[in-house]
Design a protein around this motif. Structure first.
Motif, PDB file in Angstrom:
ATOM      1  N   PHE A 306     -32.271  31.799  -2.670  1.00  0.00           N
ATOM      2  CA  PHE A 306     -31.166  31.008  -3.169  1.00  0.00           C
ATOM      3  C   PHE A 306     -31.613  29.567  -3.402  1.00  0.00           C
ATOM      4  O   PHE A 306     -32.588  29.097  -2.806  1.00  0.00           O
ATOM      5  CB  PHE A 306     -29.999  31.028  -2.180  1.00  0.00           C
ATOM      6  N   ALA A 307     -30.873  28.889  -4.255  1.00  0.00           N
ATOM      7  CA  ALA A 307     -31.169  27.484  -4.534  1.00  0.00           C
ATOM      8  C   ALA A 307     -30.656  26.565  -3.436  1.00  0.00           C
ATOM      9  O   ALA A 307     -30.873  25.352  -3.499  1.00  0.00           O
ATOM     10  CB  ALA A 307     -30.536  27.094  -5.877  1.00  0.00           C
ATOM     11  N   LEU A 316     -21.383  23.175  10.960  1.00  0.00           N
ATOM     12  CA  LEU A 316     -20.910  23.619   9.653  1.00  0.00           C
ATOM     13  C   LEU A 316     -19.692  22.840   9.161  1.00  0.00           C
ATOM     14  O   LEU A 316     -19.188  23.135   8.071  1.00  0.00           O
ATOM     15  CB  LEU A 316     -20.540  25.106   9.710  1.00  0.00           C
ATOM     16  N   ALA A 317     -19.209  21.906   9.955  1.00  0.00           N
ATOM     17  CA  ALA A 317     -17.984  21.197   9.588  1.00  0.00           C
ATOM     18  C   ALA A 317     -18.106  20.604   8.183  1.00  0.00           C
ATOM     19  O   ALA A 317     -19.070  19.885   7.870  1.00  0.00           O
ATOM     20  CB  ALA A 317     -17.700  20.094  10.597  1.00  0.00           C
ATOM     21  N   GLY A 318     -17.142  20.932   7.337  1.00  0.00           N
ATOM     22  CA  GLY A 318     -17.132  20.419   5.974  1.00  0.00           C
ATOM     23  C   GLY A 318     -18.068  21.129   5.030  1.00  0.00           C
ATOM     24  O   GLY A 318     -18.146  20.778   3.851  1.00  0.00           O
ATOM     25  N   LYS A 319     -18.807  22.109   5.504  1.00  0.00           N
ATOM     26  CA  LYS A 319     -19.771  22.834   4.679  1.00  0.00           C
ATOM     27  C   LYS A 319     -19.155  24.126   4.149  1.00  0.00           C
ATOM     28  O   LYS A 319     -18.263  24.713   4.751  1.00  0.00           O
ATOM     29  CB  LYS A 319     -21.029  23.171   5.479  1.00  0.00           C
ATOM     30  N   ARG A 320     -19.678  24.553   3.033  1.00  0.00           N
ATOM     31  CA  ARG A 320     -19.249  25.817   2.425  1.00  0.00           C
ATOM     32  C   ARG A 320     -20.385  26.821   2.614  1.00  0.00           C
ATOM     33  O   ARG A 320     -21.495  26.614   2.116  1.00  0.00           O
ATOM     34  CB  ARG A 320     -18.941  25.597   0.944  1.00  0.00           C
ATOM     35  N   LEU A 321     -20.120  27.917   3.352  1.00  0.00           N
ATOM     36  CA  LEU A 321     -21.157  28.882   3.760  1.00  0.00           C
ATOM     37  C   LEU A 321     -21.004  30.180   2.987  1.00  0.00           C
ATOM     38  O   LEU A 321     -19.901  30.724   2.873  1.00  0.00           O
ATOM     39  CB  LEU A 321     -21.037  29.159   5.263  1.00  0.00           C
ATOM     40  N   PHE A 322     -22.127  30.699   2.471  1.00  0.00           N
ATOM     41  CA  PHE A 322     -22.151  31.983   1.769  1.00  0.00           C
ATOM     42  C   PHE A 322     -22.815  33.018   2.664  1.00  0.00           C
ATOM     43  O   PHE A 322     -23.971  32.873   3.061  1.00  0.00           O
ATOM     44  CB  PHE A 322     -22.916  31.857   0.454  1.00  0.00           C
ATOM     45  N   ILE A 323     -22.077  34.092   3.012  1.00  0.00           N
ATOM     46  CA  ILE A 323     -22.604  35.195   3.827  1.00  0.00           C
ATOM     47  C   ILE A 323     -22.820  36.390   2.908  1.00  0.00           C
ATOM     48  O   ILE A 323     -21.880  36.857   2.258  1.00  0.00           O
ATOM     49  CB  ILE A 323     -21.618  35.573   4.952  1.00  0.00           C
ATOM     50  N   TRP A 324     -24.063  36.880   2.847  1.00  0.00           N
ATOM     51  CA  TRP A 324     -24.354  37.992   1.934  1.00  0.00           C
ATOM     52  C   TRP A 324     -24.765  39.248   2.690  1.00  0.00           C
ATOM     53  O   TRP A 324     -25.380  39.195   3.738  1.00  0.00           O
ATOM     54  CB  TRP A 324     -25.410  37.605   0.894  1.00  0.00           C
ATOM     55  N   ARG A 325     -24.355  40.379   2.127  1.00  0.00           N
ATOM     56  CA  ARG A 325     -24.628  41.674   2.769  1.00  0.00           C
ATOM     57  C   ARG A 325     -26.078  42.074   2.519  1.00  0.00           C
ATOM     58  O   ARG A 325     -26.675  41.706   1.505  1.00  0.00           O
ATOM     59  CB  ARG A 325     -23.669  42.759   2.277  1.00  0.00           C
ATOM     60  N   GLU A 326     -26.622  42.852   3.446  1.00  0.00           N
ATOM     61  CA  GLU A 326     -28.043  43.186   3.351  1.00  0.00           C
ATOM     62  C   GLU A 326     -28.356  44.623   3.736  1.00  0.00           C
ATOM     63  O   GLU A 326     -29.422  45.136   3.402  1.00  0.00           O
ATOM     64  CB  GLU A 326     -28.838  42.265   4.292  1.00  0.00           C
ATOM     65  N   GLN A 327     -27.470  45.302   4.467  1.00  0.00           N
ATOM     66  CA  GLN A 327     -27.784  46.628   4.969  1.00  0.00           C
ATOM     67  C   GLN A 327     -26.648  47.588   4.638  1.00  0.00           C
ATOM     68  O   GLN A 327     -25.862  47.337   3.731  1.00  0.00           O
ATOM     69  CB  GLN A 327     -28.076  46.558   6.473  1.00  0.00           C
ATOM     70  N   GLY A 328     -26.555  48.715   5.366  1.00  0.00           N
ATOM     71  CA  GLY A 328     -25.559  49.721   5.060  1.00  0.00           C
ATOM     72  C   GLY A 328     -24.170  49.326   5.510  1.00  0.00           C
ATOM     73  O   GLY A 328     -23.951  48.301   6.166  1.00  0.00           O
ATOM     74  N   VAL A 329     -23.200  50.179   5.172  1.00  0.00           N
ATOM     75  CA  VAL A 329     -21.806  49.893   5.462  1.00  0.00           C
ATOM     76  C   VAL A 329     -21.562  49.798   6.964  1.00  0.00           C
ATOM     77  O   VAL A 329     -20.824  48.921   7.435  1.00  0.00           O
ATOM     78  CB  VAL A 329     -20.907  50.973   4.825  1.00  0.00           C
ATOM     79  N   GLY A 378     -29.981  42.227 -13.085  1.00  0.00           N
ATOM     80  CA  GLY A 378     -29.362  41.059 -13.696  1.00  0.00           C
ATOM     81  C   GLY A 378     -29.313  39.850 -12.788  1.00  0.00           C
ATOM     82  O   GLY A 378     -29.008  38.749 -13.245  1.00  0.00           O
ATOM     83  N   ARG A 379     -29.611  40.025 -11.486  1.00  0.00           N
ATOM     84  CA  ARG A 379     -29.627  38.861 -10.598  1.00  0.00           C
ATOM     85  C   ARG A 379     -30.828  37.975 -10.918  1.00  0.00           C
ATOM     86  O   ARG A 379     -31.907  38.460 -11.238  1.00  0.00           O
ATOM     87  CB  ARG A 379     -29.743  39.309  -9.136  1.00  0.00           C
ATOM     88  N   ALA A 380     -30.629  36.694 -10.789  1.00  0.00           N
ATOM     89  CA  ALA A 380     -31.735  35.755 -10.983  1.00  0.00           C
ATOM     90  C   ALA A 380     -32.697  35.844  -9.800  1.00  0.00           C
ATOM     91  O   ALA A 380     -32.316  36.232  -8.686  1.00  0.00           O
ATOM     92  CB  ALA A 380     -31.200  34.334 -11.114  1.00  0.00           C
ATOM     93  N   LEU A 381     -33.958  35.507 -10.054  1.00  0.00           N
ATOM     94  CA  LEU A 381     -34.941  35.520  -8.975  1.00  0.00           C
ATOM     95  C   LEU A 381     -34.542  34.536  -7.891  1.00  0.00           C
ATOM     96  O   LEU A 381     -34.661  34.819  -6.692  1.00  0.00           O
ATOM     97  CB  LEU A 381     -36.331  35.171  -9.531  1.00  0.00           C
ATOM     98  N   VAL A 382     -34.056  33.370  -8.295  1.00  0.00           N
ATOM     99  CA  VAL A 382     -33.487  32.397  -7.361  1.00  0.00           C
ATOM    100  C   VAL A 382     -32.011  32.262  -7.722  1.00  0.00           C
ATOM    101  O   VAL A 382     -31.669  31.768  -8.799  1.00  0.00           O
ATOM    102  CB  VAL A 382     -34.205  31.032  -7.458  1.00  0.00           C
ATOM    103  N   GLU A 383     -31.144  32.727  -6.825  1.00  0.00           N
ATOM    104  CA  GLU A 383     -29.722  32.789  -7.122  1.00  0.00           C
ATOM    105  C   GLU A 383     -29.038  31.447  -6.861  1.00  0.00           C
ATOM    106  O   GLU A 383     -29.415  30.702  -5.955  1.00  0.00           O
ATOM    107  CB  GLU A 383     -29.051  33.869  -6.277  1.00  0.00           C
TER     108      GLU A 383
END
Length: 618
Positions: A306-307, A316-329, A378-383
Motif C-alpha cells: 500500500f501507499a 490511532l486517535a484521529g487516524k483512519r485505519l484500513f483493515i484488509w482480509r487475508e485468509q479464509g472465512v 486489476g489491483r495495482a501493485l501498490v494499492e
C-alpha cells in the motif's frame, strides 16, 4: 531444479585455416588460438585465465559465434552471471537460432528474477527443437515462478514423456503436488526421482514434507535426516523435522526451527512455524512477531503493498485505519473479534471483508465503513486507499492481544438479522426435541494434511443417538448422500432448511445458527461463526495455536473445546461430547429452560412439522 546446456565451441578444422593447433603455433594472435589456449586453461582449472583468453578471442574476431559461446560458458561456470548473460546475448545476435544459448540465457534471466523473459527464450528454443526434455523442465520452472502452476505441470509432464528418467522434472512435479497438498501423488513422484538421483539432498527434503503431510511422521523424519546427511545446511528439512517433532508431541521442535533459521537466516517458514509453536505454548509476544512471517512463508494469502504505512500499534486517535482480509472465512470470523477494539481506538476504520459477509459485517460494525474485497485481477501493485494506515486482519492481535488478559469478556461480535432469525424460528417450530443441535463435520478445504482433524458423519453415532437432541444440518457442501446414510444407519432424522444456501448465504446461516441451542463442529467456519454469534459451540479436534497456551480458545467465550488425550483417536473426543450432550438434554428436559449459556429471547410455541413446508428432513 534446472538443466544447463553446453554451448562450448567446436575445436575442429575451420575452413581455410588448417589445424587450430597450427594456428596457435604459427599465429598465436589469431582468435582460434586464443580460444584453444582458453580451453586448455579451463581444463587445468584456471578459470580466470580461460576467461581472459576467450575475451581476447572475441576482441580479435567479434563476429565468431564460437568465441562468444566459449566466453559465455566460462563466465557462467565462474558464477559471473551478468557477463555470461551479455556473452550469450552477443552469441544470439550472431546466431539467433542457437538453441543452447537461448536455454542458458533463459536460465540466467530466471535466476536474475525475470521469469517472463526466461519463458520467451525457452519457447523460442523449443520451437527450434521440441524434443529437448531439459528445456521443457526449465520452461516448467519459469512458468511456476510466474504462478502458472497448471502450465508448469504440463511442461514437466512433457519433459517426462520425452525422457521418463528426468529426475529434475519428476522432482519439480512432485514439489507442485506437495504444494497443492496432494501428498500421496507427491510421494510417488519424489520416490521415482530419488531412485534416479539418490544423492539429491533437496529432493529428500521435499519428500519429507510430503510424508509429513500424509501423517507418515517417522518416514518424514528419516527423509529429513537423509537430506541433512547429504547437505547439513539445508533449511527446509530442518524446518520439516521441527514440524514432525511437534506433531509427534516432541519437546524440542523449536530447536529445529532455530537451526533452520541459522542455516538460512530469516528463513520465513522456520520463523512462522516457530511463531505457531510459541503461540500454542502461550508466548504471545514472540509468537505474534514470528506469525508476521506468514506471507513470506506462503501460509496466508498474497501479501499486499500500500501507499500508506502499516499500523504497528502506535496511537490511532484521529487516524483512519484500513483493515484488509487475508485468509479464509473462518479466520475472518476469528480476527473480527479484534475489530471493535480497533474501532474504539481509531478516528475511523474501513473494514474489508469477503463479499458474502458484507451484510453481516456492516450490521455488526455500524461505526465502521465495510467494503467487499475486490477481485485480485486489476489491483495495482501498490494499492491506494483513502486511509492513513493499513493492517492485515491477522496482524491485529499483535497490536491488541499481547496478553490473555487483553481478550475482552464480550460473548459475541457478530449479530444476525432479527427478521431472519424470527423466520428461522418459525421454520424450526415443529421439529420437537429438548435441544436443537446444529452439526457440521468437515471443512471445505479437505487436504490430506487436514483430514486428520475431521470425522465422517458415519462416526457420529454416539452423538446422534442421544435422546432428546434434535439435529439440524449446518454442513455447507454436497452432503445429502452422507445424511441419508447416517439417518438410515442410526434411525435419527437430520433436518435441513430448504432454499438455504449454507455455503453462500451467510445472513441466512447466521440467523439459523442463532436459533439453535448448541452447535457441534470441528475446526471449520461453522464453529467460528457460531462462536462469533455468541451461540454455545462445542468444537472438537486437536489442540492448535489458537488456544494460546490455555485450555480454551480465548477468542470465543461461548466455546468449549474437546480434545483427544495423548494416544487417543479423535473419536474419543466425540464420545465425550456425546456424554456431555446426554447430560445437557436431561437437564433441559427437567428444567424446561436453557442450560447451555446466554440465549436470545424464548422462541414461540412449536407447531406441527406439517405446517413448516420449508423444513426438510432427508
Amino acid at each position: 531444479m534446472a538443466d544447463h546446456h553446453d554451448s562450448a565451441p567446436a575445436t575442429g578444422r575451420r575452413g581455410g585455416h588448417g589445424s587450430p593447433w597450427a594456428a596457435v603455433l604459427h599465429d598465436p594472435a589469431r582468435a582460434e588460438g586464443a580460444v584453444l589456449l582458453g580451453l586448455a586453461a579451463a581444463r587445468l582449472g584456471r578459470t580466470e585465465a580461460a576467461i581472459r583468453w576467450f575475451r581476447r578471442a572475441v576482441r580479435l574476431q567479434p563476429g565468431w559465434p564460437d568465441g562468444w559461446a566459449a566466453l559465455a560458458d566460462a563466465c557462467r561456470s565462474a558464477g559471473r552471471w551478468k557477463e555470461a548473460a551479455a556473452a550469450f546475448a552477443a552469441l544470439l545476435s550472431l546466431s539467433p537460432t542457437h538453441g543452447a544459448a537461448l536455454i542458458n540465457l533463459a536460465l540466467l534471466e530466471r535466476a536474475a528474477g525475470h521469469p517472463r523473459a526466461a519463458v520467451r527464450r525457452l519457447v523460442r528454443a523449443l520451437a527450434l527443437d521440441p524434443r529437448q526434455a531439459g528445456a521443457w523442465n526449465n520452461l516448467g520452472s519459469a512458468l511456476r515462478d510466474l504462478g502458472a502452476t497448471v502450465q508448469a505441470a504440463a511442461a514437466w509432464r512433457t519433459a517426462l514423456v520425452l525422457d521418463p528418467r528426468q529426475a529434475d522434472a519428476l522432482g519439480n512435479l512432485g514439489g507442485v503436488r506437495r504444494d497443492q497438498d496432494r501428498f500421496t501423488e507427491a510421494r510417488v513422484l519424489l520416490r521415482r526421482a530419488l531412485a534416479l538421483a539418490p544423492q539429491h539432498a533437496a529432493l529428500h527434503g521435499v519428500l519429507a514434507y510430503a510424508l509429513s503431510g500424509e501423517g507418515r511422521l517417522e518416514e518424514a523424519e528419516r527423509a529429513c535426516r537423509r537430506a541433512l546427511t547429504l547437505a547439513p545446511g539445508l533449511a527446509d528439512p530442518l524446518c520439516t523435522l521441527g514440524l514432525a517433532t511437534q506433531r509427534r508431541g516432541g519437546a524440542d521442535a523449536l530447536r529445529w526451527f532455530d537451526r533452520a533459521a541459522v542455516a538460512s537466516p530469516g528463513h520465513p517458514l522456520a520463523r512462522f512455524n516457530r511463531g505457531l509453536a510459541e503461540l500454542e505454548s502461550g508466548a504471545l509476544t514472540d509468537g505474534w512477531s514470528h506469525y508476521a512471517c506468514r506471507f513470506a512463508a506462503g501460509r496466508a494469502g498474497r501479501e499486499r503493498r500500500f501507499a500508506i504505512p502499516e499500523w504497528r500499534g502506535e496511537p490511532l486517535a484521529g487516524k483512519r485505519l484500513f483493515i484488509w482480509r487475508e485468509q479464509g472465512v473462518g479466520d475472518e470470523f476469528l480476527f473480527a473479534s479484534c475489530y471493535a477494539d480497533a474501532i474504539r481506538q481509531a478516528g475511523q476504520v474501513v473494514i474489508e471483508c469477503e463479499p458474502r459477509l458484507l451484510p453481516l459485517f456492516a450490521r455488526s460494525f455500524p461505526k465502521a465503513v465495510v467494503r467487499a474485497e475486490q477481485p485480485l485481477r486489476g489491483r495495482a501493485l501498490v494499492e491506494t486507499v483513502d486511509c492513513d494506515l493499513h493492517i492485515p486482519a491477522g496482524s491485529l492481535p499483535r497490536c491488541l492481544r499481547g496478553r490473555l488478559a487483553d481478550f475482552p469478556p464480550r460473548s459475541s461480535w457478530l449479530f444476525p438479522d432479527p427478521a431472519r432469525v424470527l423466520e428461522r424460528r418459525r421454520q424450526l417450530d415443529g421439529i420437537g426435541g429438548d435441544l436443537r443441535v446444529g452439526i457440521a463435520w468437515r471443512s471445505q478445504l479437505m487436504t490430506m494434511e487436514r483430514q486428520w482433524a475431521y470425522l465422517p458423519l458415519d462416526d457420529w453415532g454416539p452423538v446422534l443417538g442421544v435422546p432428546g437432541a434434535t439435529f439440524v444440518n449446518l454442513q455447507y457442501d454436497d452432503c445429502e448422500a452422507e445424511i441419508l446414510r447416517a439417518e438410515a444407519r442410526f434411525g435419527v432424522p437430520i433436518y435441513e432448511l430448504e432454499r438455504l444456501d449454507l455455503k453462500n448465504d451467510f445472513e441466512g446461516t447466521a440467523a439459523l445458527i442463532a436459533t439453535l441451542d448448541l452447535v457441534i463442529a470441528p475446526a471449520n467456519s461453522v464453529a467460528e461463526l457460531a462462536g462469533a454469534l455468541g451461540v454455545p459451540v462445542w468444537r472438537f479436534g486437536a489442540r492448535d495455536w489458537t488456544h494460546l497456551g490455555s485450555g480454551v480458545r480465548p477468542w470465543y467465550p461461548t466455546m468449549r473445546v474437546f480434545q483427544p488425550r495423548a494416544g487417543e483417536p479423535l473419536s474419543a473426543a466425540l464420545g465425550r461430547i456425546a456424554a456431555e450432550l446426554r447430560r445437557a438434554a436431561v437437564l433441559a428436559r427437567r428444567a424446561g429452560a436453557e442450560v447451555l449459556g446466554p440465549r436470545l429471547p424464548a422462541r414461540p410455541a412449536r407447531r406441527d412439522h406439517s405446517q413448516a413446508p420449508s423444513l426438510r428432513r432427508h
